[in-house]
Design an enzyme around this catalytic site. Structure first.
Site, PDB file in Angstrom:
ATOM      1  N   ARG A  66       0.853  -1.198   0.000  1.00 55.22           N
ATOM      2  CA  ARG A  66       0.000   0.000   0.000  1.00 55.22           C
ATOM      3  C   ARG A  66       0.886   1.244   0.000  1.00 55.22           C
ATOM      4  O   ARG A  66       0.629   2.228  -0.685  1.00 55.22           O
ATOM      5  CB  ARG A  66      -0.940  -0.013   1.224  1.00 55.22           C
ATOM      6  CG  ARG A  66      -1.577   1.342   1.504  1.00 55.22           C
ATOM      7  CD  ARG A  66      -2.827   1.273   2.358  1.00 55.22           C
ATOM      8  NE  ARG A  66      -2.769   0.330   3.462  1.00 55.22           N
ATOM      9  CZ  ARG A  66      -2.053   0.477   4.573  1.00 55.22           C
ATOM     10  NH1 ARG A  66      -1.281   1.542   4.757  1.00 55.22           N
ATOM     11  NH2 ARG A  66      -2.076  -0.446   5.521  1.00 55.22           N
ATOM     12  N   TYR A  81     -16.242  17.275 -15.130  1.00 56.50           N
ATOM     13  CA  TYR A  81     -16.618  15.862 -15.233  1.00 56.50           C
ATOM     14  C   TYR A  81     -17.672  15.523 -14.160  1.00 56.50           C
ATOM     15  O   TYR A  81     -17.571  15.980 -13.018  1.00 56.50           O
ATOM     16  CB  TYR A  81     -15.350  15.020 -15.035  1.00 56.50           C
ATOM     17  CG  TYR A  81     -15.573  13.540 -14.969  1.00 56.50           C
ATOM     18  CD1 TYR A  81     -15.944  12.823 -16.103  1.00 56.50           C
ATOM     19  CD2 TYR A  81     -15.411  12.847 -13.776  1.00 56.50           C
ATOM     20  CE1 TYR A  81     -16.150  11.461 -16.047  1.00 56.50           C
ATOM     21  CE2 TYR A  81     -15.610  11.476 -13.713  1.00 56.50           C
ATOM     22  CZ  TYR A  81     -15.985  10.787 -14.856  1.00 56.50           C
ATOM     23  OH  TYR A  81     -16.187   9.435 -14.793  1.00 56.50           O
ATOM     24  N   ASP A 109      -7.189  18.824 -14.277  1.00 50.95           N
ATOM     25  CA  ASP A 109      -7.490  17.473 -14.737  1.00 50.95           C
ATOM     26  C   ASP A 109      -7.136  17.422 -16.221  1.00 50.95           C
ATOM     27  O   ASP A 109      -7.825  18.003 -17.051  1.00 50.95           O
ATOM     28  CB  ASP A 109      -8.979  17.181 -14.497  1.00 50.95           C
ATOM     29  CG  ASP A 109      -9.356  15.756 -14.859  1.00 50.95           C
ATOM     30  OD1 ASP A 109      -8.685  15.148 -15.710  1.00 50.95           O
ATOM     31  OD2 ASP A 109     -10.345  15.250 -14.284  1.00 50.95           O
ATOM     32  N   LYS A 126      -8.427   6.304 -19.187  1.00 46.63           N
ATOM     33  CA  LYS A 126      -8.752   6.806 -20.524  1.00 46.63           C
ATOM     34  C   LYS A 126      -7.548   6.635 -21.456  1.00 46.63           C
ATOM     35  O   LYS A 126      -7.127   5.519 -21.666  1.00 46.63           O
ATOM     36  CB  LYS A 126      -9.225   8.262 -20.405  1.00 46.63           C
ATOM     37  CG  LYS A 126     -10.229   8.483 -19.249  1.00 46.63           C
ATOM     38  CD  LYS A 126     -11.543   7.758 -19.444  1.00 46.63           C
ATOM     39  CE  LYS A 126     -12.401   7.745 -18.192  1.00 46.63           C
ATOM     40  NZ  LYS A 126     -12.726   9.054 -17.633  1.00 46.63           N
TER      41      LYS A 126
HETATM   42  C1  LIG Z   1     -13.081   9.433 -16.318  1.00 49.61           C
HETATM   43  C2  LIG Z   1     -12.691  10.760 -15.804  1.00 49.61           C
HETATM   44  C3  LIG Z   1     -12.418  10.956 -14.444  1.00 49.61           C
HETATM   45  C4  LIG Z   1     -12.580   9.860 -13.412  1.00 49.61           C
HETATM   46  O1  LIG Z   1     -11.660   8.836 -13.614  1.00 49.61           O
HETATM   47  P1  LIG Z   1     -11.953   7.312 -13.160  1.00 49.61           P
HETATM   48  O2  LIG Z   1     -10.682   6.635 -13.548  1.00 49.61           O
HETATM   49  O3  LIG Z   1     -13.150   6.857 -13.932  1.00 49.61           O
HETATM   50  O4  LIG Z   1     -12.191   7.333 -11.700  1.00 49.61           O
HETATM   51  C5  LIG Z   1     -12.031  12.218 -14.035  1.00 49.61           C
HETATM   52  N1  LIG Z   1     -11.924  13.241 -14.913  1.00 49.61           N
HETATM   53  C6  LIG Z   1     -12.174  13.094 -16.227  1.00 49.61           C
HETATM   54  C7  LIG Z   1     -12.031  14.252 -17.137  1.00 49.61           C
HETATM   55  C8  LIG Z   1     -12.566  11.856 -16.723  1.00 49.61           C
HETATM   56  O5  LIG Z   1     -12.830  11.711 -18.024  1.00 49.61           O
END
Ligand SMILES: *Cc1c(COP(=O)(O)O)cnc(C)c1O
Length: 387
Positions: free
Chosen positions: A51, A103, A175, A200
């Protein structure tokens, strides 16, 4: 590896991924392991418990830090766990300025989790620097933004926004999931923290969930490490390995994503059934010039409005053969979705329309298939559903 010496195409394959010292294995081993031998109490070889730290995760953290041009990287079990970690830095009474089109999961953790812990959030139009400035209060500690945004691909001026945050002694976190480090490096533009959903483009194959935080600030990195260990939302070695496998091809995948998206956007713009296309690479996009300045290319995400009803647009997204009807984005395969009844269904219709999200809006994550097949697929779906 010396980051300054190599370009991102080289770093994506080699950074943090030296051959295994003991065996010479080229690929980072999956260290499926919870605890590590100590030579004497407290005397260990860098790892005690997975962890806290795991060698496969470390390699991924080094790789991602190198891609973002960051000194430090920390990985998490999901993009949401990364976002949660930044919020862990705040205290009751603190205020956050963020976008009115962040998001959905980010909006949910802000309003449905952290408002209960007495954090306050202001949601503003991030394309308007004056609106950002006006939203700041003495207790504002964090500016959280995304660019391009979802689903209208609005472009936020990272340098301008970071400057406002710093004028107010607040942290600027971005982000960078949609752009990826291949197209945009917010730390170079003044951001303090970059957050990624590895789920993604970085993973890139729709087979893993993960998150990361990158920074040049040693104190922040230490705090992120503290929360990795204290909260425990860390990725396992197999997930770390899968993302490492993905980042090796990030540059070639992104080149194809961008090229395909750009061709599809132009084709859509000329199509009689299409009212409007949202792709930052088009001259008609209000953020085009800013995107050309702060991004190296325009990405693989686009949206468009049809001259059609909500039901007809639903019929279109249900009629494709190559595009899969699904939420999420960033994988090699093309996905199509309709925000109104899907990703943005939680927003009341009036509010949604006010934000510019029409009933007939369709969002696509353009994959890396042959672009002619993708265009023919969309044409076929339009014909089947609209005529
Ligand atoms: C998918 C996404 C998230 C969240 O990510 P997870 O891996 O699904 O928890 C946060 N910000 C954006 C812009 C996203 O597309």
């Amino acid at each position: 590896m010396d980051d300054d010496q190599f370009r991102i195409e080289t770093r994506s394959i080699h950074a943090g991924q030296e051959p295994d010292e003991e065996t010479g294995a080229l690929m980072t081993p999956i260290h499926a392991n919870s605890t590590f031998e100590q030579d004497a109490p407290g005397d260990h070889r860098g790892y005690e418990y997975s962890r806290t730290g795991n060698p496969t995760r470390t390699d991924l953290e080094e790789n991602l830090a190198s891609l973002e041009g960051a000194e430090y990287g920390r990985c998490f079990a999901s993009g949401m766990a990364s976002i949660n970690t930044v919020l862990n830095l705040l205290e009751a009474g603190d205020h956050v300025v963020t976008g009115n089109d962040v998001y959905g999961g980010t909006h949910r953790i802000f309003t449905q989790v952290y408002e209960d812990y007495d954090l306050e959030f202001s949601f503003v139009d991030m394309t308007d620097l004056e609106a950002i400035e006006e939203a700041f209060r003495p207790e504002t500690e964090l500016l959280w933004l995304e660019t391009p945004t979802n689903p209208l691909m609005s472009i936020v001026d990272i340098e301008g926004a970071a400057e406002i945050a710093h004028d107010h002694d607040a942290l600027c976190a971005i982000d960078n999931t949609f752009a990826t480090p291949y197209l945009q490096n917010p730390l170079e533009l003044g951001a303090d923290v970059v957050s990624h959903s590895l789920t993604k483009y970085l993973g890139g194959h729709s087979d893993v969930v993960g998150g990361a935080l990158l920074t040049n600030d040693e104190d922040l990195d230490e705090e992120f490490g503290f929360y990795q260990n204290s909260v425990g939302a860390t990725p396992g070695p197999f997930e770390s390995f899968l993302v490492l496998r993905g980042t090796k091809t990030l540059p070639v995948r992104m080149d194809r994503h961008c090229k395909n998206a750009s061709e599809i956007a132009s084709w859509l713009e000329d199509h009689p059934d299409v009212e409007r296309v949202y792709y930052p690479g088009l001259d008609s996009h209000p953020g085009h010039e800013l995107a050309a300045e702060q991004m190296d290319d325009f990405g693989g995400m686009l949206s468009f409005e049809l001259d059609a009803s909500l039901e007809e647009a639903s019929e279109v997204v249900s009629s494709t053969e190559v595009f899969t009807l699904a939420e999420s984005l960033g994988g090699v395969e093309s996905l199509i979705e309709q925000p109104a009844p899907m990703t943005h269904a939680a927003i009341p219709r009036e509010e949604r329309l006010e934000a510019g999200l029409k009933d007939s809006l369709i969002r696509v994550s353009v994959g890396i298939e042959h672009v002619d097949d993708l265009i023919a697929d969309l044409e076929g779906a339009f014909e089947a559903a609209l005529n």
